[in-house]
Design a protein around this motif. Structure first.
Motif, mmCIF file in Angstrom:
data_model
loop_
_atom_site.group_PDB
_atom_site.id
_atom_site.type_symbol
_atom_site.label_atom_id
_atom_site.label_comp_id
_atom_site.label_asym_id
_atom_site.label_seq_id
_atom_site.Cartn_x
_atom_site.Cartn_y
_atom_site.Cartn_z
ATOM 1 N N LEU A 353 -19.070 -36.553 -6.178
ATOM 2 C CA LEU A 353 -17.688 -36.968 -6.413
ATOM 3 C C LEU A 353 -16.756 -36.591 -5.260
ATOM 4 O O LEU A 353 -15.815 -37.337 -4.946
ATOM 5 N N VAL A 354 -17.008 -35.447 -4.625
ATOM 6 C CA VAL A 354 -16.044 -34.951 -3.636
ATOM 7 C C VAL A 354 -16.563 -34.945 -2.203
ATOM 8 O O VAL A 354 -15.779 -34.847 -1.256
ATOM 9 N N ASP A 355 -17.885 -35.052 -2.036
ATOM 10 C CA ASP A 355 -18.465 -34.998 -0.695
ATOM 11 C C ASP A 355 -18.794 -36.422 -0.239
ATOM 12 O O ASP A 355 -19.806 -37.011 -0.641
ATOM 13 N N ASP A 356 -17.943 -36.983 0.621
ATOM 14 C CA ASP A 356 -18.134 -38.365 1.066
ATOM 15 C C ASP A 356 -19.461 -38.558 1.799
ATOM 16 O O ASP A 356 -20.112 -39.601 1.660
ATOM 17 N N ARG A 357 -19.869 -37.578 2.578
ATOM 18 C CA ARG A 357 -21.123 -37.711 3.318
ATOM 19 C C ARG A 357 -22.320 -37.741 2.370
ATOM 20 O O ARG A 357 -23.255 -38.526 2.562
ATOM 21 N N ALA A 358 -22.307 -36.887 1.354
ATOM 22 C CA ALA A 358 -23.410 -36.854 0.392
ATOM 23 C C ALA A 358 -23.492 -38.170 -0.367
ATOM 24 O O ALA A 358 -24.586 -38.718 -0.575
ATOM 25 N N ALA A 359 -22.330 -38.696 -0.768
ATOM 26 C CA ALA A 359 -22.312 -39.966 -1.499
ATOM 27 C C ALA A 359 -22.797 -41.107 -0.611
ATOM 28 O O ALA A 359 -23.579 -41.956 -1.059
#
Length: 417
Positions: A353-359
Motif C-alpha cells: 500500500l505504501v511502498d511504490d517500488r514494492a508495488a
C-alpha cells in the motif's frame, strides 16, 4: 448391450449436462454455456451450477450454494446435499443420457460423475482440470479411464496429461475474457463513493461460506490495523455471488466504528480489484484474477487443523497460490494456517500500500503471469472443442435420424420375431 442403448439414447437429445460445484466453476461454466449456445442454439443445457450458469441459459438441477466446500472435515457439513445431488444426477444420466457431460473443476464429485457417465456410454469432457500436478497424482489413472477430452487452462499441464494418455487440449484461461473498461470502473467508483487518491485495500475472502467465516474476520482485523496506522483509507470486500451477504455483515458487526470505512460489493470482484492499490485474496482462482488485472496481492488461506494435517501429506507442489504456480516461483506472499495472522497480513499488505517500488515490482511479475495464461478466447475455444467432439449440428442431426431408423428397424424385427 446396455452401453449401446445409452449411446443411442444420448443422440436422440441435443442436451449437454454441465456440472460446476463452486463460484469460480460457475463463472467459467456461464461463459462456456454462452459460447456453446452462440455456436449451436439448438443445444439444451442443464446441470449443476449457480447464478452465472443460469443467466447463460443452463437449467439448474441443483444450486452450488449447498455444494461448495473444501477439506475433509469441512465437507461433512454438506455431505447430505452433495450425496443427494450425486444420486439425483446419476439417476438422470441413466434415465435420459445426454449428448455429453461437461465437468468443470470440483474433482472429487466430478470424477465420480465421470465414472457413472462413462458406464452409460456418455462422452465426458473435463474443463478446468483436477490439479494432479499439485496433489494426489494417483488420480491420473482414473482420469485416463473416464475422460474423453480434457480442456486445460494452463500450458504446463499438457505434458502431464499427454504422458498419461489423456486426450487433451490447451484452451487458455477464461479470466482473460473479463475485460473491464475504464467507463465501467468510473461507474464502479461513483457507485461506491470512492474518492480519487484514496488508498484502497480489497478483500476477497472466498466463494464458500466456510472460507468467509474462517478468513474474513482476520482480514478485517488486519485492515483495521492498517487504518489505525494511517496506511489505509478504504476497504472494499468482494462478495462472491454464492455467498449470503448476511455472513459478511455478521463479521462486520464486530469491527465497531471501522465499519464506516468498509464497503461490500456483491458480485463485483473485478471492480474491487481494479479499484484497490493492493488486495488480500483467498487462495484460488481469485489470485489469478488479481494477476490478470495487475493488482498486487497477498494470498491467504486457513482450513481445519485435521484438513491441514492431511493436506501437508498429500500436496506435492512447492507453491499454493496459483499465481506462484504459473510463475514457477514465489511472486506473491502465501500466508497459510498459522502464518495467516492479522499482524502478518498487515505487514505484507501494508508494504504494497505504501511502498511504490514494492508495488511496481510485483505488478511487473504479475504481467508475466498474465502473459503465460495465453490469449483471450478460452471459452470460445473450449466450446468449439466440445462441439467437435459431438460433431456439427448437421452431422448430429443425420446421426439422430440414422439411429431413429435403426431403432425403428429393431422394433419391427422384434415384432416379427
Amino acid at each position: 448391450m446396455h452401453r449401446g442403448r445409452a449411446a443411442r439414447g444420448a443422440l436422440t437429445m441435443a442436451r449437454v449436462v454441465l456440472i460446476a460445484g463452486e463460484a469460480s466453476g460457475d463463472a467459467h461454466g456461464g461463459k462456456l454455456a454462452r459460447a456453446l449456445l452462440e455456436r449451436d442454439p439448438t443445444l439444451v443445457l442443464e446441470g449443476i451450477g449457480g447464478a452465472e450458469m443460469e443467466k447463460a441459459g443452463v437449467r439448474l438441477l441443483h444450486d452450488i450454494r449447498h455444494l461448495g466446500v473444501v477439506g475433509v472435515v469441512e465437507v461433512l457439513s454438506q455431505w447430505r446435499a452433495i450425496w443427494r445431488a450425486y444420486r439425483d444426477l446419476r439417476a438422470r444420466l441413466r434415465a435420459a443420457p445426454p449428448a455429453a457431460v461437461v465437468l468443470i473443476d470440483y474433482p472429487d464429485f466430478n470424477l465420480r460423475i465421470a465414472r457413472v457417465a462413462k458406464g452409460f456410454g456418455i462422452p465426458v469432457v473435463y474443463y478446468v482440470s483436477p490439479q494432479i500436478w499439485a496433489w494426489r497424482p494417483g488420480r491420473l489413472a482414473a482420469i485416463a479411464a473416464r475422460v474423453d477430452l480434457m480442456l486445460l487452462l494452463f500450458r504446463f499441464e499438457l505434458d502431464v496429461y499427454r504422458e498419461a494418455g489423456v486426450p487433451c487440449r490447451w484452451v487458455g484461461h477464461p479470466l482473460l475474457d473479463d475485460a473491464v473498461s475504464d467507463g465501467d470502473q468510473e461507474t464502479f467508483a461513483r457507485r461506491h463513493r470512492l474518492a480519487p487518491g484514496e488508498r484502497v485495500l480489497g478483500l476477497l475472502p472466498g466463494s464458500r461460506a466456510l472460507e468467509v467465516s474462517q478468513l474474513l474476520p482476520t482480514m478485517l482485523d488486519a485492515a483495521e490495523r492498517l487504518h489505525a496506522g494511517g496506511r489505509l483509507d478504504r476497504v472494499l470486500i468482494a462478495a462472491a455471488p454464492s455467498i449470503d451477504i448476511g455472513l459478511i455483515e455478521t463479521a462486520l458487526e464486530r469491527t465497531g466504528g471501522f465499519r464506516t470505512r468498509v464497503t461490500v460489493a456483491a458480485g463485483e470482484a473485478a471492480g474491487v480489484l481494479r479499484a484497490s492499490r493492493a488486495a488480500v485474496v483467498a487462495s484460488g482462482t481469485a489470485t489469478l484474477q488479481a494477476a490478470v488485472l495487475g493488482t498486487p496481492l497477498v494470498m491467504v488461506y486457513r482450513v481445519s487443523p485435521l484438513t491441514a494435517w492431511i493436506a501437508r501429506r498429500l500436496v506435492t507442489a512447492p507453491h499454493l497460490a496459483l499465481v506462484n504456480v504459473v510463475a514457477g516461483r514465489r511472486v506473491v506472499p502465501e500466508l497459510v494456517q498459522e502464518a495467516m495472522t492479522a499482524e502478518r497480513i498487515a505487514a505484507e499488505a501494508g508494504r504494497l500500500l505504501v511502498d511504490d517500488r514494492a508495488a511496481a515490482a510485483m505488478k511487473a511479475e504479475l504481467a508475466g503471469v498474465r502473459a503465460a495464461l495465453g490469449e483471450p478466447g478460452a471459452s470460445a475455444r473450449a466450446a468449439e472443442a466440445i462441439l467437435e467432439l459431438l460433431g456439427s449440428s448437421v452431422t448430429r442431426e443425420a446421426t439422430i435420424q440414422r439411429h431413429a431408423r435403426l431403432d425403428s428397424g429393431f422394433a419391427r424385427g422384434g415384432n416379427r420375431g
